[in-house]
Every structure is written in C-alpha cells, then in structure tokens.
Write an enzyme that holds these catalytic residues in place. Sequence first.
Site, short mmCIF file in Angstrom:
data_model
loop_
_atom_site.label_atom_id
_atom_site.label_comp_id
_atom_site.label_asym_id
_atom_site.label_seq_id
_atom_site.Cartn_x
_atom_site.Cartn_y
_atom_site.Cartn_z
N CYS A 127 73.82 132.54 85.65
CA CYS A 127 74.44 131.48 86.46
C CYS A 127 73.70 130.15 86.21
CB CYS A 127 74.39 131.87 87.94
SG CYS A 127 75.27 130.74 89.03
N CYS A 128 72.37 130.18 86.26
CA CYS A 128 71.60 128.96 86.00
C CYS A 128 71.82 128.47 84.58
CB CYS A 128 70.11 129.21 86.23
SG CYS A 128 69.59 129.12 87.94
N CYS A 210 70.75 124.65 94.81
CA CYS A 210 72.10 125.10 95.15
C CYS A 210 72.08 125.84 96.49
CB CYS A 210 72.61 126.06 94.09
SG CYS A 210 72.80 125.32 92.47
N CYS A 213 71.10 129.65 96.72
CA CYS A 213 69.76 130.03 96.25
C CYS A 213 68.65 129.21 96.90
CB CYS A 213 69.69 129.88 94.73
SG CYS A 213 70.94 130.85 93.87
N CYS A 237 64.87 127.82 87.33
CA CYS A 237 66.24 127.94 86.83
C CYS A 237 66.28 127.96 85.32
CB CYS A 237 67.11 126.80 87.36
SG CYS A 237 66.59 125.17 86.83
#
Length: 248
Positions: A127-128, A210, A213, A237
């Site tokens: 995702c990062c 985000c 997180c 990240c």
Amino acid sequence: MSKLMEQIIPNRTLTNGLLNGLNAQFQSAGPDQALLWGYRTFGSDMVLGTGFGLSGMFLIYRLWELGIRIPIFYLDTHLLFDETYALKNRVEQRFGLPITRVSPELTVEEQAARYGDKLWESNPDRCCYLRKVRPLRNYLSDKKAWVTGVRRSQSESRSDTQFVEWDPENEVIKINPLASWTSDKVWNYIQGKGLPYNPLHDEGYPSIGCIPCTQPVNGEKEDERAGRWSGLEKTECGIHLSSRKNVE
Ligand code: SF4
C-alpha cells in the site's frame, strides 16, 4: 563550502569525504545554512517534500523567510486527515505558496478492486509503495535535490540521519536541515513564531500520516513515530528508509 559544491555538481560524484565535510559544517551551521547551500547548489531543481508535520512547517517558514522559492510538494494518498488538508490550504493562503499535490496512480477504490479491500491491513508495504514510494520516485525523477524534515530524534530507525545524503532509491541528493533538532526545539520555534500547525498534535498525535495507519501515542513513554503502523513491525513507509519487501 563552494569548493565542495563545485566538486559535487559537475560530475555528481559524492565521495564519503565530501559528504563528511558538508555534514561536519552543517552540524554547527544550523538549518538555514543547509537550505541556502542547497539552493545555491541546485536552484529550483531542489524541492521540499512535506506531510505538514512540525518539521515541515518550520522548513516552509524558513524557506519563505529566506526568500527561497522552490517547489513544495506533498504526497496525497487520498487517505489523509481533514485537518491535514485544511492545514495545507492554510499554508498556501498565509504564505502565498502553491503546494504541489503528488498522487498515486490508483484511487483507493481502484486499489481495492485490484489488490483487495483495506490493503493497508493486508499488505501495508505494498500500500505504501503504491500510494507513496512510487509517486515520489516519479515526481523526483527530474529533480536533483530533495529537502525533508527527517530528524534523528524521531525514532531509532532515523537516528543516523545526516544533513546531506545520497538517496540511491530516488537518485537525488537528500537534504535534512533539521537532522540534529529535537521535537521540543522545533515545537518551541513554531510556537514562538505563531506558525500554523496541525491541531491533531494537541490531541496526542506527534506524527501524522494516513488515517488508517496513525494512532495517538502514549505520552512521553513512546517515540514520536510510535503511533504510525501501531502494532506492526513496520516503522517506515519506505520513502525515507526502504521497507520494501518485493511489493512491486
Ligand atoms: S500509511 Fe497506511 S494507508 Fe497510507 S499508504 Fe501506507 S499503508 Fe497505505
């Protein structure tokens, strides 16, 4: 200093000796000197990246005060807090500086359709990578230097941060003018100047990323970034320290 600059720029050769020389000078010279050196060396091929944390607010203000006009950008994962977007708008209005939005290729919905819902839970490294690391790499591909707010005291993993580093992932010079500053020192400066900051800092969030997180931290018992990916081994990240594990 200028001799070092001349050696770096024509052939982009960065030896350990050159870096050590610059870093020794910036240790005592302070953040303004690192910014001025960067601008004299790279001009507007130097950019500032910010997530609108305390260090970022400091750097935006110092650049503005010094009359250094370089591109400023943020990584918009589409998952930031409303308070962060509001602060971005406030900064643009107060300082009259446009801030470039750097976005991922996929919307959150498109990412969910391709990789599954809530990828930040099932595979946060991927995702990062999709929402931060790759967009950053694309954005920096035609830049020469990247100014960041990374500080040694933010976490154990950042404790060896240098003022000037070569970033092999993005192939740019990375300049960290606040490498040796503590959170208290930055905070005192922000308050002393009455600079805008993210109101979530007053609610126990020293580091803000985000929404899925980011958690508040437990007072002074935890480091500044303990609320990021809380409960996971992940601490970065990947834009500053690579956390990629075959996510491409
Ligand atoms: S911080 Fe979380 S939501 Fe944001 S890009 Fe990384 S894993 Fe995804």
